[in-house]
Scaffold this motif. Structure first.
Motif, short mmCIF file in Angstrom:
data_model
loop_
_atom_site.label_atom_id
_atom_site.label_comp_id
_atom_site.label_asym_id
_atom_site.label_seq_id
_atom_site.Cartn_x
_atom_site.Cartn_y
_atom_site.Cartn_z
N ARG A 426 1.93 5.29 6.11
CA ARG A 426 1.83 4.71 7.44
C ARG A 426 0.41 4.23 7.72
O ARG A 426 0.21 3.14 8.25
N LEU A 427 -0.56 5.05 7.35
CA LEU A 427 -1.96 4.66 7.56
C LEU A 427 -2.27 3.38 6.78
O LEU A 427 -2.92 2.47 7.30
N LEU A 428 -1.76 3.30 5.55
CA LEU A 428 -2.01 2.12 4.73
C LEU A 428 -1.37 0.88 5.35
O LEU A 428 -1.93 -0.21 5.32
N GLU A 429 -0.18 1.09 5.93
CA GLU A 429 0.53 -0.03 6.57
C GLU A 429 -0.25 -0.56 7.78
O GLU A 429 -0.37 -1.76 7.97
N ASP A 430 -0.75 0.39 8.61
CA ASP A 430 -1.40 0.01 9.85
C ASP A 430 -2.84 -0.46 9.64
O ASP A 430 -3.40 -1.14 10.49
N GLU A 431 -3.44 -0.05 8.53
CA GLU A 431 -4.87 -0.26 8.36
C GLU A 431 -5.17 -1.69 7.91
O GLU A 431 -4.60 -2.18 6.95
N THR A 432 -6.08 -2.34 8.62
CA THR A 432 -6.44 -3.70 8.23
C THR A 432 -7.76 -3.72 7.47
O THR A 432 -8.04 -4.65 6.72
N ASP A 433 -8.57 -2.68 7.66
CA ASP A 433 -9.86 -2.62 6.99
C ASP A 433 -9.67 -2.27 5.51
O ASP A 433 -9.20 -1.19 5.16
N GLU A 434 -10.04 -3.22 4.62
CA GLU A 434 -9.83 -3.03 3.18
C GLU A 434 -10.55 -1.79 2.65
O GLU A 434 -10.03 -1.08 1.79
N ASP A 435 -11.76 -1.52 3.14
CA ASP A 435 -12.51 -0.36 2.67
C ASP A 435 -11.77 0.94 2.92
O ASP A 435 -11.71 1.82 2.08
N VAL A 436 -11.20 1.04 4.12
CA VAL A 436 -10.49 2.26 4.47
C VAL A 436 -9.25 2.40 3.59
O VAL A 436 -8.93 3.48 3.09
N ARG A 437 -8.54 1.29 3.36
CA ARG A 437 -7.35 1.32 2.52
C ARG A 437 -7.69 1.78 1.10
O ARG A 437 -7.02 2.62 0.52
N ARG A 438 -8.76 1.21 0.57
CA ARG A 438 -9.18 1.58 -0.78
C ARG A 438 -9.56 3.06 -0.85
O ARG A 438 -9.17 3.77 -1.77
N ASP A 439 -10.31 3.48 0.16
CA ASP A 439 -10.76 4.87 0.21
C ASP A 439 -9.55 5.80 0.11
O ASP A 439 -9.54 6.77 -0.65
#
Ligand SMILES: [Zn+2]
Length: 600
Positions: A426-439
């Protein structure tokens, strides 16, 4: 969404559902109740014989269960109160008193277990037929019957273990807990515990990561010969007792039987994992590209590759967790909410409070207690989902007995890890910031590596080390074998350095609980496989999953899973778990590369 307008604040738990206080009248009554129930139970000792009626037998079982619940309540109060403030001397004393009390009670009621195990098969079958939900618990105790020796022999082993196997482990712990590690950080010479030292292997500075590992194995290596000798003695003791005296097929079979997993299933798990060793090697090569190096060193395995400082407000974190649970199944979210509503959650950070996180399930019908230290990082939100997952698992299984509602070790991480994956998705779906997704992705695979492949290779080493020791190998030969094990494990994806030859003497699990480690891999891979099935099937998967959870520990893991259509004896099932990890690595490989400015 139904959880969007609820507002949650960081909280401290209440233990009031157990006892008002350690010195309360209720607590005194609790101790007294255990005493009188145990005295009553002991007085019926002579009724235990092969002719006992089913009704009388069930009366006894209910009595043991009641005693066990009372002790669990007192013990849980002591344990939970201590974690609230580990410096509280009254809590420390109370915990010690309760431990002593519990051990004495266990010894007084032990005769029931021994009698049950010694009973002939026909009588046991007759009694188990009407034992309903207690039957798996009864069956499990009897699983050890073929490996049980006569009473005097068992007594000798118990007495000799105190000064033998257990004593060697205590000495090992005493020596290694005393170690002080020196590390120079920003020009300052620090003296650290192992836990404090290991923080540096996950930090950005590559020199510091290397220095931390070198210091770790310098210290262990100095005692390597003696720690290795202790290991060999434990391994010989394990074999003498379990293979020679108790007739287990192999040193590992002992653990397999206590996990109630057939030997062949564990062999399949190990084989499939070994075949998939390249999945994580691919990940390490990817990590090298992100770190801007040709090849990572063993020191860099847990190096962070993204610096994301994103934090989540507590109430948002709770809402995200509940909503991701609710999306999957409303019952899961409703159960999670019970933990908040009953004030069984301690989420604040306080001085003296135990670090980390856990969930404690006391008895069926009583909402579990959950402890976390919430600091707002993505990791903290995931931990939240994980621990609530544990709580949900035992609440879903609450119609079972005190002895069968707790899931067994191999299934213990099913709801927790699954819950964590729902949240991360869910976090990955909602997250737009690439850095946060990668992290998040990197973290997920780092964790998967540490719980799956690393533990598999420990188990493979244990199997080999037990055999080699039996054949008379020296400590140095074991270290050589360990280096070979690491070479297969990392291939050419990671540069190894020689001090890692002492890593094996630094792993307490292989000393204290031989072959324990594969259960971690089993649990995590199982969940990845289940998650893959969920992704492929959608809705039709959900009732099967709920069935697995609500079974708790009321049957053997393989049977619980079989009823949900899952066959853990098949290599394909385990392969499914590795396919999920491989998919996560694919996702990372597809992300545009951006090497961090080296802040070193
Ligand atoms: Zn867990």
């Amino acid at each position: 969404m139904k959880y969007s307008n609820l507002s949650y604040e960081i909280s401290r738990w209440s233990l009031g559902d157990l006892f008002p206080a350690y010195d309360s009248e209720e607590m005194k009554a609790g101790f007294a109740a255990v005493e009188s129930r145990v005295a009553d139970f002991e007085s019926q000792r002579e009724n235990l014989d092969a002719e006992i009626s089913n009704t009388d037998f069930m009366v006894l079982i209910h009595q043991v269960e009641e005693i066990s619940q009372l002790i669990s309540k007192i013990g849980s109060f002591a344990g939970l109160w201590y974690t609230e403030d580990t410096q509280n001397q009254a809590a420390q004393n109370f915990q010690a008193r309760v431990d002593q009390f519990g051990a004495e009670i266990q010894n007084r009621i032990l005769f029931f277990n021994l009698w049950w195990k010694s009973l002939d098969n026909d009588s046991a079958a007759r009694l188990m037929k009407d034992a309903g939900d207690y039957s798996y618990w009864l069956e499990e105790i009897r699983n050890f019957k073929p490996h049980t020796l006569s009473e005097p022999e068992e007594k000798i082993i118990n007495i000799k273990d105190v000064t033998g196997f257990n004593a060697v482990n205590t000495i090992y712990d005493t020596i290694t807990n005393r170690y002080v590690f020196k590390l120079s950080v920003d020009g300052e010479e620090k003296e650290l515990t192992r836990g404090e030292l290991m923080v540096y292997v996950q930090q950005h500075d590559p020199d510091l990561r290397a220095a931390a590992y070198q210091e770790l194995y310098r210290v262990y290596g100095e005692d390597g010969a003696i720690l290795g000798m202790m290991y060999q003695n434990l391994v010989r003791d394990w074999r003498n007792e379990n293979v020679d005296l108790r007739s287990f097929a192999s040193p590992m079979s002992v653990r397999n039987l206590s996990n109630d997993i057939p030997d062949q299933v564990v062999d399949t798990l190990l084989e499939v994992s070994r075949k998939n060793v390249s999945v994580f090697q691919r990940y390490f090569r990817l990590k090298a590209r992100w770190l801007g190096v040709d090849r990572i060193r063993r020191y860099d395995v847990y190096a962070p590759v993204v610096k994301s400082e994103k934090t989540y407000e507590y109430s948002d974190a709770v809402r995200m967790v509940l909503e991701s649970f609710d999306d999957f199944h409303p019952d899961i979210a409703t159960h999670a909410k019970r933990v908040f509503d009953d004030q069984h959650l301690d989420s604040e950070v306080r001085k003296g409070k135990m670090s980390g996180a856990f969930c404690a399930s006391v008895q069926p019908g009583l909402t579990p207690w959950v402890l976390t230290n919430y600091q707002g990082k993505a990791n903290d939100v995931a931990t939240f989902a994980h621990e609530l997952g544990h709580a949900i698992h035992s609440m879903l299984a609450e119609e079972h007995t005190q002895f069968t509602f707790h899931s067994s070790l191999p299934l213990a991480e099913t709801a927790s890890t699954f819950g964590e994956m729902l949240l991360v998705d869910r976090l990955l779906e909602d997250e737009t910031d690439e850095d946060v997704r990668r992290d998040m992705l990197f973290r997920q695979i780092d964790d998967a590596y540490a719980t799956i492949m690393r533990q598999i290779y420990f188990a493979l080493f244990e199997r080999q080390a037990h055999e080699m020791t039996h054949q008379g190998a020296t400590v140095d030969e074991l270290s050589e074998a360990y280096m070979e094990n690491l070479k297969e494990h990392f291939g050419d994806s990671v540069e190894l350095s020689d001090e890692f030859r002492w890593e094996w003497v630094s792993i307490p699990h292989i000393y204290g609980t031989p072959f324990y480690v594969y259960a971690y891999s089993f649990g995590q891979l199982l969940v990845f496989s289940l998650y893959q099935q969920f992704k492929a099937e959608g809705e039709s998967f959900k009732p099967r999953f709920m069935k697995i959870l609500s079974a708790g520990g009321s049957n053997a893991p393989a049977r619980i899973l079989k009823e949900a259509g899952i066959d853990i004896s098949q290599a394909e099932f385990w392969q499914g778990g590795f396919d999920v990890i491989s998919g996560l690595v694919d996702q990372l490989e597809a992300m545009p590369l951006r090497v961090l400015d080296a802040d070193v």
